[in-house]
Design a protein around this motif. Sequence first.
Motif, mmCIF file in Angstrom:
data_model
loop_
_atom_site.group_PDB
_atom_site.id
_atom_site.type_symbol
_atom_site.label_atom_id
_atom_site.label_comp_id
_atom_site.label_asym_id
_atom_site.label_seq_id
_atom_site.Cartn_x
_atom_site.Cartn_y
_atom_site.Cartn_z
ATOM 1 N N ARG A 1 33.548 51.214 56.256
ATOM 2 C CA ARG A 1 33.811 51.486 54.836
ATOM 3 C C ARG A 1 35.104 50.833 54.366
ATOM 4 N NH1 ARG A 1 32.562 56.441 56.910
ATOM 5 N NH2 ARG A 1 34.754 57.106 56.789
ATOM 6 N N SER A 2 36.039 50.625 55.287
ATOM 7 C CA SER A 2 37.336 50.073 54.911
ATOM 8 C C SER A 2 37.344 48.549 54.850
ATOM 9 C CB SER A 2 38.399 50.534 55.913
ATOM 10 O OG SER A 2 38.033 50.147 57.235
ATOM 11 N N THR A 3 36.209 47.907 55.131
ATOM 12 C CA THR A 3 36.154 46.449 55.125
ATOM 13 C C THR A 3 36.542 45.890 53.762
ATOM 14 O OG1 THR A 3 34.410 46.440 56.793
ATOM 15 C CG2 THR A 3 34.635 44.460 55.462
ATOM 16 N N GLN A 4 37.383 44.862 53.784
ATOM 17 C CA GLN A 4 37.862 44.266 52.531
ATOM 18 C C GLN A 4 36.708 43.774 51.658
ATOM 19 O OE1 GLN A 4 40.936 43.923 51.270
ATOM 20 N NE2 GLN A 4 42.006 44.927 52.961
ATOM 21 N N LEU A 5 35.668 43.241 52.280
ATOM 22 C CA LEU A 5 34.535 42.723 51.509
ATOM 23 C C LEU A 5 33.897 43.788 50.635
ATOM 24 C CD1 LEU A 5 32.624 40.333 53.959
ATOM 25 C CD2 LEU A 5 33.852 39.722 51.867
ATOM 26 N N LEU A 6 33.971 45.044 51.081
ATOM 27 C CA LEU A 6 33.330 46.114 50.329
ATOM 28 C C LEU A 6 34.128 46.513 49.094
ATOM 29 C CD1 LEU A 6 31.871 48.364 53.162
ATOM 30 C CD2 LEU A 6 30.779 46.541 51.849
ATOM 31 N N ARG A 7 35.247 45.830 48.858
ATOM 32 C CA ARG A 7 35.961 46.034 47.600
ATOM 33 C C ARG A 7 35.316 45.243 46.468
ATOM 34 N NH1 ARG A 7 42.421 46.087 49.321
ATOM 35 N NH2 ARG A 7 42.226 47.808 50.842
ATOM 36 N N SER A 8 34.373 44.375 46.845
ATOM 37 C CA SER A 8 33.622 43.631 45.840
ATOM 38 C C SER A 8 32.499 44.509 45.304
ATOM 39 C CB SER A 8 33.047 42.348 46.457
ATOM 40 O OG SER A 8 32.084 41.768 45.612
ATOM 41 N N GLU A 9 32.561 44.838 44.026
ATOM 42 C CA GLU A 9 31.547 45.704 43.432
ATOM 43 C C GLU A 9 30.169 45.056 43.473
ATOM 44 O OE1 GLU A 9 32.747 46.837 39.537
ATOM 45 O OE2 GLU A 9 34.547 47.907 40.206
ATOM 46 N N SER A 10 30.119 43.743 43.369
ATOM 47 C CA SER A 10 28.829 43.044 43.400
ATOM 48 C C SER A 10 28.167 43.204 44.756
ATOM 49 C CB SER A 10 29.023 41.563 43.073
ATOM 50 O OG SER A 10 29.563 41.396 41.781
ATOM 51 N N LEU A 11 28.951 43.009 45.817
ATOM 52 C CA LEU A 11 28.377 43.143 47.159
ATOM 53 C C LEU A 11 27.945 44.577 47.420
ATOM 54 C CD1 LEU A 11 27.677 41.930 49.892
ATOM 55 C CD2 LEU A 11 30.037 42.369 50.627
#
Length: 483
Positions: free
Chosen positions: A24-34
Amino acid sequence: MLTRGLAGSVLVLLGGLVVSTLPRSTQLLRSESLVAIRGSEAGRMVGLTVVLLGLGLLAAAWLALCRHVAVAVGEEQDDALALVRHAVVVWSAPLVIAPPLFSRDGWSYAAQGMMAHLGISPYDHGPSVLHGPVVQAVDPMWLETVTPYGPLPLVAGDFFADFTGNPWILAIGHRAVALLGLVLLAWAVPRMARWTGLNPAMASAVALASPLMLANGVGGLHNDLLMVGLMAAALVVAAERGWVGAAVLGGCAAAVKAPGGLVCLAVALVSLPLLASTAERVRRLAAVAAVSLGTLVGLSLVTGLGLGWLGGLTVPATVNTPLSLTTLVGGAFDWVARVAGTGLPNALFLDLVRQTGTLTAVGVAVWVALTWPTGRRDTAVAAVATVIGTLVVLSPVVHLWYFLWVTPFLAAMHLSRVAASGLLAASVVLGLVAPLDSSLHGAYLAIVLGSMTVAVLVPVLLLTRRARVRLDKIVRSRWLAVP
């Protein structure tokens, strides 16, 4: 050919970011699109389609590579072997930085390595004793479970945890260790192929660059790749340099996963003189076993991890997998017993058939060790393939990546046209179906539609008239043995 395979690997990487489990803490998951794409059924279907398209491109590129190197003769084979190794590097590169694909085992490796780094024995506790990002992507099924792996992967995880606590970086570190197995295979498989008079480039293409290897070994990030690399290296060292060093490598293979130690049977056979007596066999088997077990125990004690992994060997068998023949047969018998109203205990036949399969595999190993010819390198390759192949077929639990155990040895053997065609087909199919597992998180529609996609891709890749002609060219001469 190289570009097509590279494009396929890039697509697998991109689609994998959608269908794979991420902390859950992955930086990529800060992208709302992803996050939106990953959270919708339609988005995950798109991601799965991209992955399957990428694997299809890889499969097509691999078959083209096989066709190219299969016709190499004489000095051309050195250039063909170099091309195969280059293709493996190019096609693997995008997958090296990917998260663990098609399986969550890589996240467990990261957590177990962190436990070893913190002085918590992974043989006494499950990853649930940890908190934070390093356990966020671990499969809940294994959170309370001790590890069944030997000390080598844990030592590697301990080392990487010195530098970072980021689970993705830790997983990439474990993938780098697994890729050492690929390097060992790149060294060992051509040598084994030359023993049996086969084209070393073709054998290497089958063992190193197939969709099975790239999807499950490289992308899937499994310890099995390091284990089988050490097994192949042990066999080559036994034949060319002596059995003592080979037995040490066999012990190291077992220190990754226990089945790796079975290569020691072939180490003993190939290191004996021709027509060795039964007494000579027993003495050499005992000597090889003493060195390999000494290596395994020594590694366990020197690392401070101890022998607790012995208690974890039963962990994999706690799940039922549809690829296990003994599980399917035993489960079918139990179903018939329930329907017939016999009142027999649940899983009675499941346990019985599984135990029978295990005993049969042990019996085959003993038969090979005591009766197969000694002092012959080609027979030693066949011995490993027979013992490991039997174990995989009769194991109580079988995953896709278990087929990596036997493929490098089959690739270095003389096979009939039917068997060679089957090996090529299996290498494609077992790679294409890699995404259709629990990583889809209950996206059952995606699994069904993905299976249908594979059902369409496989005939296109393997069963059309043009594809049959191409396959026939590859296998016509039984891997095109060296003149």
